[in-house]
Design an enzyme around this catalytic site. Structure first.
Site, mmCIF file in Angstrom:
data_model
loop_
_atom_site.group_PDB
_atom_site.id
_atom_site.type_symbol
_atom_site.label_atom_id
_atom_site.label_comp_id
_atom_site.label_asym_id
_atom_site.label_seq_id
_atom_site.Cartn_x
_atom_site.Cartn_y
_atom_site.Cartn_z
ATOM 1 N N GLU A 9 0.826 -1.209 0.000
ATOM 2 C CA GLU A 9 0.000 0.000 0.000
ATOM 3 C C GLU A 9 0.863 1.263 0.000
ATOM 4 O O GLU A 9 1.802 1.407 0.786
ATOM 5 C CB GLU A 9 -0.916 0.018 1.229
ATOM 6 C CG GLU A 9 -1.914 1.168 1.190
ATOM 7 C CD GLU A 9 -2.628 1.376 2.503
ATOM 8 O OE1 GLU A 9 -3.593 2.170 2.519
ATOM 9 O OE2 GLU A 9 -2.234 0.767 3.508
ATOM 10 N N CYS A 98 -2.277 -7.363 6.348
ATOM 11 C CA CYS A 98 -1.874 -5.968 6.548
ATOM 12 C C CYS A 98 -1.648 -5.687 8.039
ATOM 13 O O CYS A 98 -2.541 -5.898 8.859
ATOM 14 C CB CYS A 98 -2.919 -5.012 5.989
ATOM 15 S SG CYS A 98 -2.475 -3.263 6.224
ATOM 16 N N LYS A 139 -3.835 -13.784 1.198
ATOM 17 C CA LYS A 139 -2.485 -13.517 1.705
ATOM 18 C C LYS A 139 -2.583 -13.340 3.214
ATOM 19 O O LYS A 139 -3.411 -12.570 3.700
ATOM 20 C CB LYS A 139 -1.894 -12.259 1.060
ATOM 21 C CG LYS A 139 -0.427 -11.994 1.417
ATOM 22 C CD LYS A 139 0.139 -10.864 0.550
ATOM 23 C CE LYS A 139 1.665 -10.760 0.721
ATOM 24 N NZ LYS A 139 2.041 -10.055 1.961
ATOM 25 N N ASN A 199 6.662 -15.702 0.939
ATOM 26 C CA ASN A 199 6.906 -14.260 0.877
ATOM 27 C C ASN A 199 7.629 -13.810 2.152
ATOM 28 O O ASN A 199 7.370 -14.338 3.223
ATOM 29 C CB ASN A 199 5.553 -13.537 0.721
ATOM 30 C CG ASN A 199 5.658 -12.024 0.851
ATOM 31 O OD1 ASN A 199 4.963 -11.425 1.654
ATOM 32 N ND2 ASN A 199 6.501 -11.397 0.067
ATOM 33 N N GLY A 200 8.517 -12.845 1.982
ATOM 34 C CA GLY A 200 9.162 -12.247 3.142
ATOM 35 C C GLY A 200 10.667 -12.343 3.139
ATOM 36 O O GLY A 200 11.222 -13.442 3.062
ATOM 37 N N ARG A 224 9.616 -5.706 -0.996
ATOM 38 C CA ARG A 224 10.653 -4.689 -0.805
ATOM 39 C C ARG A 224 11.926 -5.007 -1.581
ATOM 40 O O ARG A 224 12.626 -4.092 -2.043
ATOM 41 C CB ARG A 224 10.955 -4.544 0.684
ATOM 42 C CG ARG A 224 9.784 -4.006 1.498
ATOM 43 C CD ARG A 224 10.100 -3.986 2.988
ATOM 44 N NE ARG A 224 10.429 -5.318 3.482
ATOM 45 C CZ ARG A 224 11.204 -5.541 4.539
ATOM 46 N NH1 ARG A 224 11.686 -4.529 5.232
ATOM 47 N NH2 ARG A 224 11.445 -6.782 4.937
#
Length: 308
Positions: A9, A98, A139, A199-200, A224
């Site tokens: 976001e 989130c 997710k 993910n991560g 990222r």
């Protein structure tokens, strides 16, 4: 291996999706979330967050885009999921990860990881509402305070009919602090029978390989890391070497053109500085350039420094 560009976001908007998918290596993009409360959102909301819907749901370089929804009310999420599909979204993704305080305070995102039954009801309602030919994914993080409900939440999502699940290998409390607990994804994967995407904390090719091995997942999602190294997806695939700084500068100039002359021009100084924060992880030149622009508030001056 499939590589998905993560929803972030206020960071990975349609401009960034366009640019990163032109660099290449991605198979799918997921949008920033559409916040659903108690109504069917107007079409303009979907078009604002996902202008690609006007291009049959594809970025300019042909990568499919999936709309993500966030909320707590199953029926309203289902109705908005149908609208997203009708407008051209390639499936629907549901946000249970989130960590933002304002979102969690309003019972959205990761806070729902305390309520597996609510998650099940949401996914089931959306799956029943959306045509079977369109994938429904979710997710999630490993939990809110801890990992005690990680497997139960994943099972709730799978049992409700989701086609796939992305797991960010940290809890909400962990935030974005390293490490990511990829081995926990493998534990969850053993207990569910739908495809899992890891993910991560994937910043380079070695991280990607370690993540795949520890999570027992072939498919990954990049967030990222793709902002720190714009061609990370292609580096992971073994198609390219680390992008040189000169090419990154060209992307920065291109991004500046997007932002300055697009509908978000007034946000450009903050947005480009935010991106510099990620780039500084990989490029000493970005760190040095950021020190020169960090106090500037005028878009033209910032662009002048980037081009010089």
């Amino acid at each position: 291996m499939q590589i998905t560009l993560a929803p972030m976001e206020g960071v990975v908007d349609h401009l960034m999706r366009d640019m990163l998918t032109q660099v290449g290596g991605f198979d799918l993009c997921v949008t920033e979330f559409v916040r659903v409360v108690d109504q069917l959102m107007p079409k303009k909301v979907f078009y604002r967050l996902a202008p690609e819907l006007k291009n049959n749901g594809f970025t300019a370089s042909g990568v499919p885009v999936k709309v993500q929804l966030l909320g707590q009310h199953a029926q309203w999420l289902a109705e908005n999921a149908v609208r997203a599909i009708e407008l051209g979204s390639h499936g629907v993704d549901l946000n249970f990860g989130c960590p933002a305080k304002t979102v969690n305070k309003n019972k959205g995102g990761a806070i729902l990881l305390r309520e597996p039954e609510t998650i099940h009801q949401i996914v089931k309602a959306v799956r029943l509402a959306v045509p079977k030919t369109q994938p429904v994914s979710a997710k999630m993080r490993l939990g809110f305070d801890d990992t005690s409900l990680a497997i139960e939440n994943a099972q709730a999502i799978a049992d409700a009919g989701a086609d796939s699940l992305v797991i960010h290998a940290r809890t909400k409390v962990d935030g974005y602090k390293p490490p990511a607990y990829w081995d926990w994804i493998a534990r969850v994967k053993q207990q569910v029978d739908i495809p899992i995407v890891a993910n991560g904390e994937i910043w380079n090719a070695a991280d990607a390989l370690n993540c795949q091995q520890q999570s027992a997942c072939e498919n990954i999602m990049l967030g990222r890391g793709a902002l720190a190294l714009p061609n990370l997806a292609r580096v992971i695939r073994g198609e390219q070497e680390h992008m040189p700084w000169q090419q990154v500068k060209e992307l920065l100039v291109k991004y500046s053109g997007y932002e300055l002359y697009g509908d978000k021009g007034k946000y450009y100084p903050n947005r480009v500085k935010q991106w510099f924060g990620y780039l500084s992880r990989e490029y000493p030149e970005a760190k040095e350039l950021f020190t020169r622009i960090c106090r500037l508030k005028d878009s033209a001056s910032i662009l002048e420094h980037i081009q010089s």
